[in-house]
Scaffold this motif. Sequence first.
Motif, mmCIF file in Angstrom:
data_model
loop_
_atom_site.group_PDB
_atom_site.id
_atom_site.type_symbol
_atom_site.label_atom_id
_atom_site.label_comp_id
_atom_site.label_asym_id
_atom_site.label_seq_id
_atom_site.Cartn_x
_atom_site.Cartn_y
_atom_site.Cartn_z
ATOM 1 N N MET A 24 0.749 -1.346 0.206
ATOM 2 C CA MET A 24 -0.094 -0.319 0.070
ATOM 3 C C MET A 24 0.917 1.192 -0.098
ATOM 4 O O MET A 24 0.596 2.247 -0.702
ATOM 5 N N GLY A 37 -5.672 3.941 0.514
ATOM 6 C CA GLY A 37 -4.723 3.457 2.031
ATOM 7 C C GLY A 37 -5.317 4.623 3.042
ATOM 8 O O GLY A 37 -4.744 5.151 4.116
ATOM 9 N N ASP A 38 -6.808 4.746 3.201
ATOM 10 C CA ASP A 38 -7.336 5.813 4.176
ATOM 11 C C ASP A 38 -7.158 5.668 5.740
ATOM 12 O O ASP A 38 -6.911 6.545 6.444
ATOM 13 N N CYS A 39 -6.906 4.285 6.152
ATOM 14 C CA CYS A 39 -6.810 3.983 7.418
ATOM 15 C C CYS A 39 -5.306 3.943 7.793
ATOM 16 O O CYS A 39 -4.896 3.793 8.973
ATOM 17 N N GLY A 40 -4.212 4.226 6.766
ATOM 18 C CA GLY A 40 -2.790 4.318 7.086
ATOM 19 C C GLY A 40 -2.338 3.045 7.427
ATOM 20 O O GLY A 40 -1.194 2.788 7.986
ATOM 21 N N GLY A 41 -3.004 1.999 7.155
ATOM 22 C CA GLY A 41 -2.299 0.687 7.064
ATOM 23 C C GLY A 41 -2.614 -0.259 8.267
ATOM 24 O O GLY A 41 -2.192 -1.048 8.733
ATOM 25 N N ALA A 43 -5.469 -2.149 8.245
ATOM 26 C CA ALA A 43 -6.561 -3.271 8.030
ATOM 27 C C ALA A 43 -7.974 -2.820 8.413
ATOM 28 O O ALA A 43 -8.606 -3.629 8.693
ATOM 29 N N ALA A 44 -8.351 -1.687 8.220
ATOM 30 C CA ALA A 44 -9.536 -1.017 8.826
ATOM 31 C C ALA A 44 -10.377 -0.473 7.505
ATOM 32 O O ALA A 44 -11.475 0.143 8.168
ATOM 33 N N CYS A 45 -9.977 -0.112 6.539
ATOM 34 C CA CYS A 45 -10.796 0.780 5.594
ATOM 35 C C CYS A 45 -10.984 -0.012 4.300
ATOM 36 O O CYS A 45 -12.100 0.154 4.073
ATOM 37 N N GLY A 46 -10.166 -0.937 3.930
ATOM 38 C CA GLY A 46 -10.388 -1.776 2.605
ATOM 39 C C GLY A 46 -10.270 -0.774 1.482
ATOM 40 O O GLY A 46 -10.390 -1.378 0.173
ATOM 41 N N CYS A 48 -7.247 -0.315 0.197
ATOM 42 C CA CYS A 48 -5.981 -0.619 -0.555
ATOM 43 C C CYS A 48 -6.110 -1.970 -0.919
ATOM 44 O O CYS A 48 -5.223 -2.614 -1.245
ATOM 45 N N LEU A 83 -5.483 -7.051 1.186
ATOM 46 C CA LEU A 83 -5.193 -5.843 1.824
ATOM 47 C C LEU A 83 -3.775 -5.539 1.502
ATOM 48 O O LEU A 83 -2.985 -5.965 2.090
ATOM 49 N N CYS A 85 -1.966 -3.082 2.253
ATOM 50 C CA CYS A 85 -1.416 -2.560 3.574
ATOM 51 C C CYS A 85 -0.734 -3.637 4.390
ATOM 52 O O CYS A 85 0.284 -3.564 5.318
HETATM 53 FE FE1 FES Z 1 -6.953 0.604 5.032
HETATM 54 FE FE2 FES Z 1 -5.173 -1.298 4.052
HETATM 55 S S1 FES Z 1 -4.781 0.936 4.130
HETATM 56 S S2 FES Z 1 -7.189 -1.214 4.937
#
Ligand code: FES
Length: 105
Positions: A24, A37-41, A43-46, A48, A83, A85
């Motif tokens: 990501m 990569g909205d959640c910054g890695g 694994a919480a946004c999907g 990526c 994902l 990230c």
């Molecule tokens: Fe958010 Fe991978 S960056 S799930």
Amino acid sequence: AAVNFVSHDGEKHEAPLEEGQSLMQVAVDNGIPGIDGDCGGEAACGTCHVVVDEQWADTVGGSGPVEEEMLSMTPERQPTSRLSCQMNVTDGWDGLTVHLPEFQM
Ligand code: FES
């Protein structure tokens, strides 16, 4: 060494293989469209989500439990979905190809 991101319409974007980064991060650093990569890695946004090319599925491996939970809520989930990230780039990934789901365009 490079990794390839193929968008849903078949457009190919190449990014340098940066060992030790998440896939990501590599995508974001190189402005690959469709990987936010909205959640910054975490694994919480999907945002990526990538679909690993069949040829690379074994090399890259499958998803972990937290990642799996997020993926299960992701539209366009495929058998080789990951994902990005949660994918740590290694030297052996030179030439890796992943596909981007349509909704991320
Ligand atoms: Fe958010 Fe991978 S960056 S799930």
